[in-house]
Structures are given as C-alpha cells and as structure tokens.
Design an enzyme around this catalytic site. Structure first.
Site, PDB file in Angstrom:
ATOM      1  N   ARG A 170      35.988  42.941  72.063  1.00 14.68           N
ATOM      2  CA  ARG A 170      35.918  43.454  70.699  1.00 14.68           C
ATOM      3  C   ARG A 170      35.478  42.396  69.692  1.00 14.68           C
ATOM      4  O   ARG A 170      34.709  42.673  68.779  1.00 14.68           O
ATOM      5  CB  ARG A 170      37.291  44.008  70.307  1.00 14.68           C
ATOM      6  N   GLU A 171      35.967  41.171  69.821  1.00  9.88           N
ATOM      7  CA  GLU A 171      35.787  40.158  68.784  1.00  9.88           C
ATOM      8  C   GLU A 171      34.914  38.978  69.210  1.00  9.88           C
ATOM      9  O   GLU A 171      34.868  37.974  68.521  1.00  9.88           O
ATOM     10  CB  GLU A 171      37.171  39.601  68.368  1.00  9.88           C
ATOM     11  N   ILE A 172      34.213  39.098  70.322  1.00  6.01           N
ATOM     12  CA  ILE A 172      33.537  37.926  70.886  1.00  6.01           C
ATOM     13  C   ILE A 172      32.373  37.442  70.031  1.00  6.01           C
ATOM     14  O   ILE A 172      31.983  36.276  70.103  1.00  6.01           O
ATOM     15  CB  ILE A 172      33.060  38.249  72.321  1.00  6.01           C
TER      16      ILE A 172
END
Length: 217
Positions: free
Chosen positions: A87-89
């Site tokens: 999700r946040e990569i």
C-alpha cells in the site's frame, strides 16, 4: 534488528516480522476512490516544511493531526507489514511519533507514513470548488469518492470536540451544495458521465480489520 522508540524494526525501518512484538499504526484515511483514468482524491500526511512551500488556498494548518491508532497484535505483524509495503511502498517515508489518546491517557508510540514531494500521486493544492466537483464524480474499487469525504468528515467530528477539520468540512459543504444543485436541476452534469473504469487487478484483503483493498503484487 533494532529498536526505534520502543518498536522493533528491521534494517529498512519497517516493523520486524519475526520479533514476535506487536506495534501500533496511525490511520488517517483510505484509498482506491478512483481509477487510473479518473483518479479520485484522498488525504495524505506531509511534512510541515513541505506544506509551507505550497501555494495552498488554506493559509494555516493546525499543529495536531487527528486519526485512529490501530494496535497490531504480534500474531498479525508479518501479515500487516507485508500489506503496508504494498500500500505505502511508493512515495512515503516511515516515521515513529507519539499518539495522544483523546481520553488523556498516556501517549502511544505509533508508526506513521508521511508523503514525500516525489510521490507521483500527490497532486498538490487545488481550487476547493473544482476539487469538490472532482470528488463528486469519482468512483473506484473501494467505492464512491463522495462517501470517502463525507465519512471522513463524520469520523473526524466524532473523535473529539476539537477534532473537526476545517478543510474537510469546507469540501463536504461544497459537495453537498453540488448535490443539492444536481437534484434541483440547477447544476448540470455531463450526460456522458465520468470516463469508463479501466480494468484493474484489485483484490479484497479479508484478513485485515480495516477491510480495505490492495493491489496484487
């Protein structure tokens, strides 16, 4: 392994997936309220110094950011850490900060993702009215962008007597005005509607309490 502010992390700064320790994460929004062809708008956190360099319609911002801290039990650390990586990569950095519960209890050290200037999904400041119009017509795998905004406003208002967000409320009021205009016929909408959704490979993540959606790796 190392310990950062009481949280065991690996060499990348992410929560350790083998330490057997739980951790807390600060949550402030969701995603997938649009498509690549017609992207929606959702909230993100950025460094104050970055915000100060933007020509924003809102000339001030509060010192506090309201949200919810989620406790990730040790048994689910690996699963959640992998989900967060997907999700946040791209375009975020990991930070650890004190979270102050609204009931006045002791601060909790939480993990938080902060957006960076090179995040290719960051659109920067926009005219509030145009932004509200964009939100009104956007939809994605997680639902309507309008529902995201109105539920965010409701959630913030319910956290504490102090927790409402002027920017979110302003956008919500503009959205409600637009929808009243559409219902009364005073506001015309594009008869062709928004662009057709494009194919995607999203899947439900049923094992995560927030029941959000994420992309396949």
């Amino acid at each position: 392994m190392a310990e950062t502010n009481g949280v065991v992390v690996d060499a990348t700064g992410r929560p350790s997936t083998s330490s057997g320790d739980e951790f807390w994460i600060f949550g402030y929004g969701q995603d997938h309220r649009g498509t690549p062809r017609a992207p929606g708008r959702v909230v993100t956190l950025i460094e104050r110094s970055f915000w100060a360099a933007l020509a924003d319609a809102h000339d001030s911002a509060p010192e506090k950011v309201w949200g919810t801290a989620y406790r990730i039990k040790a048994a689910h650390v690996k699963e959640v850490a992998e989900y967060l990586d997907i999700r946040e990569i791209n375009g975020y950095t990991i930070h650890y900060t004190p979270f102050y519960p609204a009931d006045g209890s002791s601060p909790i050290r939480t993990l938080v993702y902060i957006g960076t200037p090179d995040n290719d999904q960051f659109v920067g400041p926009q005219d509030p009215q145009l932004l509200a119009e964009h939100i009104q017509r956007s939809e994605g795998p997680s639902g309507l962008n309008r529902d995201y905004l109105l539920e965010l406003e409701k959630a913030l208002d319910e956290l504490s007597p102090e927790s409402g967000d002027a920017h979110v409320t302003d956008l919500s009021d503009r959205l409600r005005d637009i929808e009243r205009g559409i219902k009364s016929g005073k506001v015309k909408v594009d008869v062709n509607g928004p662009p057709e959704p494009v194919p995607h490979e999203f899947r439900k993540v049923t094992s995560v309490d927030e029941q959000e959606e994420t992309e396949k790796a």
